[in-house]
Structure formats: C-alpha cells, structure tokens
Design an enzyme around this catalytic site. Structure first.
Site, short mmCIF file in Angstrom:
data_model
loop_
_atom_site.label_atom_id
_atom_site.label_comp_id
_atom_site.label_asym_id
_atom_site.label_seq_id
_atom_site.Cartn_x
_atom_site.Cartn_y
_atom_site.Cartn_z
N GLU A 1 5.84 -1.91 -16.52
CA GLU A 1 7.18 -1.34 -16.72
C GLU A 1 7.58 -1.35 -18.19
O GLU A 1 8.03 -0.31 -18.70
CB GLU A 1 8.19 -2.08 -15.85
CG GLU A 1 8.01 -1.80 -14.36
CD GLU A 1 8.98 -2.57 -13.50
OE1 GLU A 1 10.02 -3.02 -14.02
OE2 GLU A 1 8.70 -2.73 -12.30
N ARG B 1 14.90 -13.87 -13.91
CA ARG B 1 14.21 -13.40 -12.71
C ARG B 1 15.08 -13.53 -11.48
O ARG B 1 15.11 -12.64 -10.62
CB ARG B 1 12.90 -14.19 -12.53
CG ARG B 1 12.11 -13.81 -11.28
CD ARG B 1 11.56 -12.42 -11.41
NE ARG B 1 10.65 -12.09 -10.31
CZ ARG B 1 10.04 -10.93 -10.18
NH1 ARG B 1 10.23 -9.97 -11.07
NH2 ARG B 1 9.24 -10.70 -9.17
N GLY C 1 18.38 -4.86 -9.93
CA GLY C 1 18.29 -3.42 -9.91
C GLY C 1 18.57 -2.72 -11.22
O GLY C 1 18.72 -1.49 -11.24
N GLU C 2 18.62 -3.46 -12.34
CA GLU C 2 18.94 -2.83 -13.62
C GLU C 2 17.84 -3.02 -14.67
O GLU C 2 18.07 -2.73 -15.84
CB GLU C 2 20.26 -3.37 -14.17
CG GLU C 2 21.47 -3.02 -13.32
CD GLU C 2 22.77 -3.30 -14.04
OE1 GLU C 2 23.42 -2.34 -14.48
OE2 GLU C 2 23.12 -4.50 -14.17
N PRO D 1 3.15 -6.01 -16.63
CA PRO D 1 3.40 -5.48 -17.97
C PRO D 1 3.62 -3.97 -17.97
O PRO D 1 3.94 -3.39 -19.01
CB PRO D 1 2.10 -5.81 -18.71
CG PRO D 1 1.05 -5.67 -17.65
CD PRO D 1 1.70 -6.17 -16.36
N GLU E 1 0.83 -1.21 0.00
CA GLU E 1 0.00 0.00 0.00
C GLU E 1 0.86 1.26 0.00
O GLU E 1 0.61 2.21 -0.75
CB GLU E 1 -0.92 0.01 1.22
CG GLU E 1 -2.01 -1.05 1.20
CD GLU E 1 -1.51 -2.43 1.63
OE1 GLU E 1 -2.31 -3.38 1.60
OE2 GLU E 1 -0.32 -2.56 2.00
#
Length: 396
Positions: free
Chosen positions: A311, A245, A283-284, A309, A49
């Site tokens: 991003e 992933r 982080g990339e 989807p 949240e």
C-alpha cells in the site's frame, strides 16, 4: 474409482441429514437450493482468495453474468456484499455437482489459487465447460504429494484451458505434473492487483514534509516519537501522522503524547492537521498514505511479523521497516534490493528519518523505486481477462 465410491456413500449420508433438518449451509453444499444460471462460475476457498481476485471478478462481471462460490460462509457473504450472486460451493460429490451444474450451466469455471477436485474436474469436462485457474500456487511439498498420483493430477491439469500461476516456481511445478503448454498464461500475483490499481500519489513539498508511522503496535510509538523529535531539529516543519494499528489503543497513545508534552490532534475527535495527528480511526489508511512521502511500516520493530509494504509502495512512499517482517519477508527483500525500502532498528530509525526528511529528492527516488517493484510484480491482467472472456463466449 475408490474416491468416487466413497463420495457416493458420503453423499447419501449427507442427504439424509439434510432431509432430517440440516442447515441451509448443508443444503447449499449439496446444491439442493437452486442458484440461477451464470456465464462464469468463480470459486475461491474463502475471504483471502476471493479478495485477491476481486478486480478480475468485477471486471468480468461488467460483461458476463457471474456466480461466485466459496467454501466458507464469510467468503460467500463477502462476495454477496460486493453485489455478486454468491453461494457456498457444491461439495465434490457426484449428485451435488450434477445438480449445481444443471442449474447454473456455466460456460466457464474459474478457480482462484489451487483447489484441485477430481470429480468437479470430470463433471465440468463431461459437460464441455471450460476450466481455468488464476493465481495458482503450488509449494514443493504439495507438488511432491501430487506426484504420487500422476494419473489423477495429470488428468485434472490436462483439462485446463487456461492457468496463470502466482509465481514462476509454481508454474514450473504444475508443468512438471502435466499442465499443457497451451494452457499457460503469464504469471500474475493477484494479491497485488488492487494496490497496483491505485493511482500513485503526486510528489509535492507538502508530502516531503510528512512522516507516516503506519499500523504501529505497542512498544513502537515511543521509538517513532524519538525519531520524529530528533528529525525536527534538522527539519523543523516535519509533520507526523501516527496511524496506530488498533484504534482502541487511542487513549493509551494519547497519554504517551501528553506525557512528552507533544501537542497533537486526534482523528477520532475530528482532528485532521497539526504537527502531530493521532490517526485512531479505521478505514482511512489510504488518506494517510496519500499525505506522506515517507512511511515507517509498523509491526516490524516489535515481533509482529510486519504489515504489507504494497500500500505505501502504491502511493510512492519511501518505506522504512524494522527487522521483524516474517509475514512479508520476500516482499521486503525485493523492495530493499531495489532501493524502494530500507531496514532499520530502534537505534537507527532516527538517522534514517533525518536523512530522508532532509533530502526529499532521495525519498522521492525511493518512492518511485517502490512503485516500480509493485507494478513489475503485479503484472498486467489484460491478457488473462481477454482469455477468460474468450472462454466464456458471448454473454447471455
């Protein structure tokens, strides 16, 4: 009356526990440790949240003093990591609420999504503190339960000065339970504000020639490599970024590439180019979305529920996805219908990659359509922010 009486008894027991050496968390929930004053009290249940509301919180924090509370330690600590003053929320108990509100003295209390606490609502109203809810959502099942207590929920909703629902259905259910017409603000999907705030990547010939396989899982990389190798026969300069992933699978996927005698660079070893880049770092992802015009979103050929989807849509990528998208079923449905995404399976993935890599104009149209869907669904937070600033009044 029963609720309040039970709350008094529970609070008495919890205070005895706190005096006998209770945890710091319990002391915060009972407001025994004094927070500082704030103009706006923001509350979200936990990480999800608060993350969705972060753009709103940070925007208001530029002009007003903000205190953020959560029901979980992880939510509190995350908000503190943003540089916010953050605490655990007071329990819905009369004494805890009285102490907390006396210490903080906010002019506005904002709840993220849908927590309705009767005593908190009454305590805020008694002190003349404006109340708002943003990103409100209410399922039909929850609405049916609240409908059994019409006087209680009607009073809670009737005290709201502003509410922005996450979707029109939630807004309709809240109206039926007693939400005043004058409190209703346009619907706003908070979870889409962050991706919608990303500037879309500019189309280019370089992006047209890059296929990104984003967040792939075990069993998917082989199908992606099949599609890329077949597409290379038609588009010889097509590059592949294989962003797995879980980076700990890097050695496994590197072995698959070597077995196929595919030359590649590995991001964890400093690689950044080549025909195939194995992106086995964290982080990339934003960097890889910016580099690619065509994106296959993983977790969808194997039954992992799919990944977001939004991003790739933010960057204007043409989106391909498998059949297993249960985690984002509605999002993919609207993207597919608008022509911003297309569903594939292992057998049809090569044909789609060949078609889109060979027709950059079509891929760019898909990318624009995906971005338009994102912008339309996210909404414009300007009216909401202006209303919350109005309710918060002049900053201290």
């Amino acid at each position: 009356m029963i609720y309040r009486a039970t709350a008094h008894m529970l609070e008495a027991a919890l205070r005895l526990r706190a005096k006998a050496g209770g945890s710091d968390a319990l002391r915060q929930r009972l407001a025994l440790d004094a927070p500082g004053p704030a103009d706006i009290w923001f509350h979200g249940a936990s990480v999800g949240e608060l993350t969705s509301a972060r753009p709103i919180i940070e925007t208001l924090a530029r002009t007003h003093r903000v205190l953020v509370t959560a029901n979980s330690l992880t939510g509190r600590d995350m908000a503190a990591g943003w540089g916010m003053e953050a605490r655990l929320a007071p329990l819905d108990l009369p004494g805890a609420l009285a102490r907390f509100l006396a210490q903080v003295a906010p002019r506005l209390q904002v709840t993220v999504e849908s927590e309705f606490w009767p005593l908190r609502s009454q305590a805020l109203a008694d002190r003349g503190i404006a109340q708002a809810v943003i990103g409100a959502r209410l399922s039909q099942r929850s609405a049916s339960r609240w409908a059994r207590l019409p006087a209680l929920i009607g009073q809670v909703l009737g005290r709201l000065a502003a509410l922005s629902a996450q979707d029109p259905d939630s807004e309709a259910r809240l109206r039926s339970l007693g939400l005043p017409d004058g409190a209703v603000l346009p619907p706003l999907d908070l979870k889409l504000l962050t991706p919608a705030g990303i500037p879309p990547s500019e189309p280019s010939k370089a992006r047209d020639r890059v296929l990104l396989a984003a967040s792939t899982h075990e069993g998917e990389e082989a199908h992606v490599l099949d599609a890329w190798q077949q597409a290379r026969r038609h588009v010889p300069d097509l590059r592949l970024i294989l962003a797995i992933r879980h980076p700990q699978r890097g050695d496994e996927v590197a072995g698959l590439l070597r077995h196929r005698r595919i030359a590649f660079q590995r991001r964890s070893e400093g690689g950044a180019g080549g025909d195939v880049l194995l992106a086995d770092t964290l982080g990339e992802m934003d960097r890889w979305y910016r580099a690619a015009g065509l994106c296959f979103v993983g977790g969808s050929l194997t039954d992992r529920g799919g990944h977001t989807p939004w991003e790739p849509a933010a960057h204007g990528c043409a989106i391909l996805h498998g059949p297993h998208v249960g985690n984002f079923r509605d999002a993919y449905a609207v993207l597919d219908q608008a022509g911003g995404a297309a569903g594939v399976d292992a057998a049809s993935l090569p044909d789609h990659v060949i078609r889109l890599a060979g027709d950059p104009a079509q891929a760019r149209r898909m990318g624009r359509a995906a971005r338009q869907v994102l912008d339309d669904r996210a909404g414009d937070p300007a009216a909401l922010i202006a209303r919350l600033r109005e309710l918060a009044g002049t900053p201290r």
